[in-house]
Enzyme design. Structure first.
Site, PDB file in Angstrom:
ATOM      1  CG  ASP A 179      53.973 -24.368  15.794  1.00 26.47           C
ATOM      2  OD1 ASP A 179      53.770 -25.066  16.896  1.00 26.47           O
ATOM      3  OD2 ASP A 179      52.817 -24.240  15.328  1.00 26.47           O
ATOM      4  N   GLY A 180      55.970 -26.952  16.375  1.00 27.96           N
ATOM      5  CA  GLY A 180      55.770 -28.317  15.751  1.00 27.96           C
ATOM      6  C   GLY A 180      56.434 -29.340  16.741  1.00 27.96           C
ATOM      7  N   GLY A 194      55.361 -30.677  19.561  1.00 27.33           N
ATOM      8  CA  GLY A 194      54.451 -31.447  20.314  1.00 27.33           C
ATOM      9  C   GLY A 194      54.136 -32.451  19.158  1.00 27.33           C
ATOM     10  CG  HIS A 217      58.496 -28.633  24.423  1.00 26.39           C
ATOM     11  ND1 HIS A 217      58.196 -28.173  23.413  1.00 26.39           N
ATOM     12  CD2 HIS A 217      57.362 -29.121  25.306  1.00 26.39           C
ATOM     13  CE1 HIS A 217      56.782 -27.924  23.495  1.00 26.39           C
ATOM     14  NE2 HIS A 217      56.266 -28.551  24.471  1.00 26.39           N
ATOM     15  CB  SER A 251      53.166 -16.769  23.177  1.00 27.69           C
ATOM     16  OG  SER A 251      52.040 -17.532  23.414  1.00 27.69           O
ATOM     17  CD  GLU A 261      48.742 -14.590  23.536  1.00 29.73           C
ATOM     18  OE1 GLU A 261      48.509 -13.569  24.159  1.00 29.73           O
ATOM     19  OE2 GLU A 261      49.851 -14.898  22.852  1.00 29.73           O
ATOM     20  CD1 TRP A 291      51.546 -16.786  30.500  1.00 26.49           C
ATOM     21  CD2 TRP A 291      52.249 -18.205  31.955  1.00 26.49           C
ATOM     22  NE1 TRP A 291      52.699 -16.346  31.016  1.00 26.49           N
ATOM     23  CE2 TRP A 291      52.960 -17.153  31.866  1.00 26.49           C
ATOM     24  CE3 TRP A 291      52.439 -19.474  32.767  1.00 26.49           C
ATOM     25  CZ2 TRP A 291      54.664 -17.315  32.489  1.00 26.49           C
ATOM     26  CZ3 TRP A 291      53.858 -19.526  33.426  1.00 26.49           C
ATOM     27  CH2 TRP A 291      54.685 -18.210  33.329  1.00 26.49           C
ATOM     28  NE  ARG A 349      51.659 -24.473  24.167  1.00 28.35           N
ATOM     29  CZ  ARG A 349      52.255 -25.189  23.141  1.00 28.35           C
ATOM     30  NH1 ARG A 349      52.813 -26.150  23.441  1.00 28.35           N
ATOM     31  NH2 ARG A 349      51.781 -24.639  21.952  1.00 28.35           N
ATOM     32  CG  LEU A 359      73.593 -14.451  16.796  1.00 29.45           C
ATOM     33  CD1 LEU A 359      72.999 -13.670  15.343  1.00 29.45           C
ATOM     34  CD2 LEU A 359      73.524 -16.029  16.677  1.00 29.45           C
ATOM     35  NE  ARG A 370      53.262 -20.977  13.501  1.00 35.73           N
ATOM     36  CZ  ARG A 370      52.533 -20.577  14.424  1.00 35.73           C
ATOM     37  NH1 ARG A 370      52.166 -19.274  14.542  1.00 35.73           N
ATOM     38  NH2 ARG A 370      52.038 -21.303  15.235  1.00 35.73           N
ATOM     39  CD  GLU A 417      60.272 -10.069   1.527  1.00 41.02           C
ATOM     40  OE1 GLU A 417      59.395 -10.978   1.474  1.00 41.02           O
ATOM     41  OE2 GLU A 417      60.207  -8.984   1.485  1.00 41.02           O
TER      42      GLU A 417
HETATM   43  C1  FPP Z   1      55.766 -24.591  20.058  1.00 36.70           C
HETATM   44  O1  FPP Z   1      55.649 -26.294  19.548  1.00 36.70           O
HETATM   45  C2  FPP Z   1      56.805 -24.654  20.812  1.00 36.70           C
HETATM   46  C3  FPP Z   1      56.779 -24.063  21.894  1.00 36.70           C
HETATM   47  C4  FPP Z   1      55.731 -23.603  22.698  1.00 36.70           C
HETATM   48  C5  FPP Z   1      58.188 -24.066  23.087  1.00 36.70           C
HETATM   49  C6  FPP Z   1      59.298 -23.612  22.110  1.00 36.70           C
HETATM   50  C7  FPP Z   1      60.428 -24.189  23.240  1.00 36.70           C
HETATM   51  C8  FPP Z   1      61.498 -24.764  22.724  1.00 36.70           C
HETATM   52  C9  FPP Z   1      62.011 -24.882  21.396  1.00 36.70           C
HETATM   53  C10 FPP Z   1      62.567 -25.246  23.824  1.00 36.70           C
HETATM   54  C11 FPP Z   1      63.134 -24.256  24.888  1.00 36.70           C
HETATM   55  C12 FPP Z   1      63.838 -23.214  24.327  1.00 36.70           C
HETATM   56  C13 FPP Z   1      64.655 -22.687  24.620  1.00 36.70           C
HETATM   57  C14 FPP Z   1      65.294 -21.315  24.048  1.00 36.70           C
HETATM   58  C15 FPP Z   1      65.311 -22.624  25.917  1.00 36.70           C
HETATM   59  P1  FPP Z   1      54.342 -26.936  20.109  1.00 36.70           P
HETATM   60  O2  FPP Z   1      54.491 -27.491  21.586  1.00 36.70           O
HETATM   61  O3  FPP Z   1      53.045 -25.681  19.839  1.00 36.70           O
HETATM   62  O4  FPP Z   1      54.084 -28.086  19.069  1.00 36.70           O
HETATM   63  P2  FPP Z   1      52.781 -28.522  18.567  1.00 36.70           P
HETATM   64  O5  FPP Z   1      52.113 -27.260  17.514  1.00 36.70           O
HETATM   65  O6  FPP Z   1      53.152 -29.624  17.340  1.00 36.70           O
HETATM   66  O7  FPP Z   1      51.990 -28.982  19.510  1.00 36.70           O
END
Ligand code: FPP
Length: 253
Positions: free
Chosen positions: A25-26, A28, A42, A70, A72, A74, A76, A136, A193, A212
């Site tokens: 997360d993070g 954006g 991204h 996720s 959810e 979609w 966005r 892995l 997270r 954990e």
């Molecule tokens: C959450 O950050 C991130 C996502 C919803 C997408 C995760 C995708 C990637 C790391 C790139 C693609 C990955 C692969 C494996 C090809 P956010 O957009 O919710 O950030 P925010 O909470 O700061 O808005």
């Protein structure tokens, strides 16, 4: 492989988590802080994925599971969803050779029927090409939701064993767990997270029963080996009791 359920038995644990599951997360906010479009976050997020796959491989982690999209997500804006899909396609096309060289087996879990035919083909191909790698297992959860997973497992159990509908008392934990989309992996030892929020967001809700949970403010694009080591150090200080008392674990303490 039969996995030890944390509620039916006591899983074996070690200093290094065998299975690490991450909500990345993070992205954006990382971009917004820099006056960049969210897409830039991204793109940088993919670089963090590479670093973390490498770091986990070097530290002896056997399963790494990343929540990429996720059920959810979609919700966005269409443009962001489309960018994430493109990134997914490009990454699969570009990275599979590297994964093979690193001994990584790739699995994608989630409701893949929602993806277009090209992406579904790439996914099948990438899984096939990395099958049999043993260093892995990297699982990418895409269009995944924990509730979707539990429901599809229950539906599969009833399809495979219709007598369970007449004898629901025979519907036990293993009938369901064996049909979850990650039945090939043990339950995660460590959940991470990034991005400061402290929630599970419908990730592996069945399997996280005794995991954990580690939360960090670090935005995903800034996450790398050093941050992973901090999480591992925190993990090593946990006493994993699985319902038992401290005294049972350390009678002399
Ligand atoms: C959450 O950050 C991130 C996502 C919803 C997408 C995760 C995708 C990637 C790391 C790139 C693609 C990955 C692969 C494996 C090809 P956010 O957009 O919710 O950030 P925010 O909470 O700061 O808005």
């Amino acid at each position: 492989m039969t996995q030890t359920s944390s509620t039916l038995g006591i899983p074996q644990t070690g200093q290094v988590p065998c299975h690490v599951a991450i909500i990345m997360d993070g992205n954006g906010r990382w971009a917004t802080q820099r006056y960049l479009p969210r897409s830039a976050g991204h793109v940088r997020g993919v670089q963090a994925v590479r670093r973390v796959v490498e770091a986990c491989g070097r530290r002896g982690v056997q399963y790494l599971t990343l929540f990429a999209f996720s059920s959810e997500n979609w919700r966005r804006p269409a443009q962001e969803v489309s960018l994430l899909m493109q990134l997914f396609v490009r990454t699969l096309e570009k990275e599979v050779d590297k994964l093979v060289a690193q001994g990584v087996r790739l699995r994608i879990v989630g409701d893949l029927s929602a993806f277009d035919a090209k992406l579904q083909g790439l996914i099948r191909d990438a899984e096939r090409r990395t099958e049999g790698q043993t260093a892995l297992t990297l699982t990418i959860a895409a269009n995944y939701g924990g509730r979707w997973d539990i429901l599809q497992a229950a539906q599969a159990a009833l399809r495979d064993r219709p007598e369970l509908a007449r004898h629901p008392e025979q519907f036990d934990e293993s009938a369901l767990a064996a049909r979850l989309s990650m039945a090939y992996a043990p339950e995660p030892d460590l959940f991470i997270r990034t991005g400061g929020e402290q929630r599970i967001s419908n990730f592996l809700i069945w399997q996280l029963a005794y995991t954990e949970l580690y939360f960090t403010d670090c935005y995903w694009p800034d996450f790398g080996a050093a941050e992973m080591d901090q999480a591992f150090a925190w993990y090593q200080d946990r006493e994993r009791r699985f319902g038992r008392t401290s005294q049972q674990l350390r009678p002399s303490a």
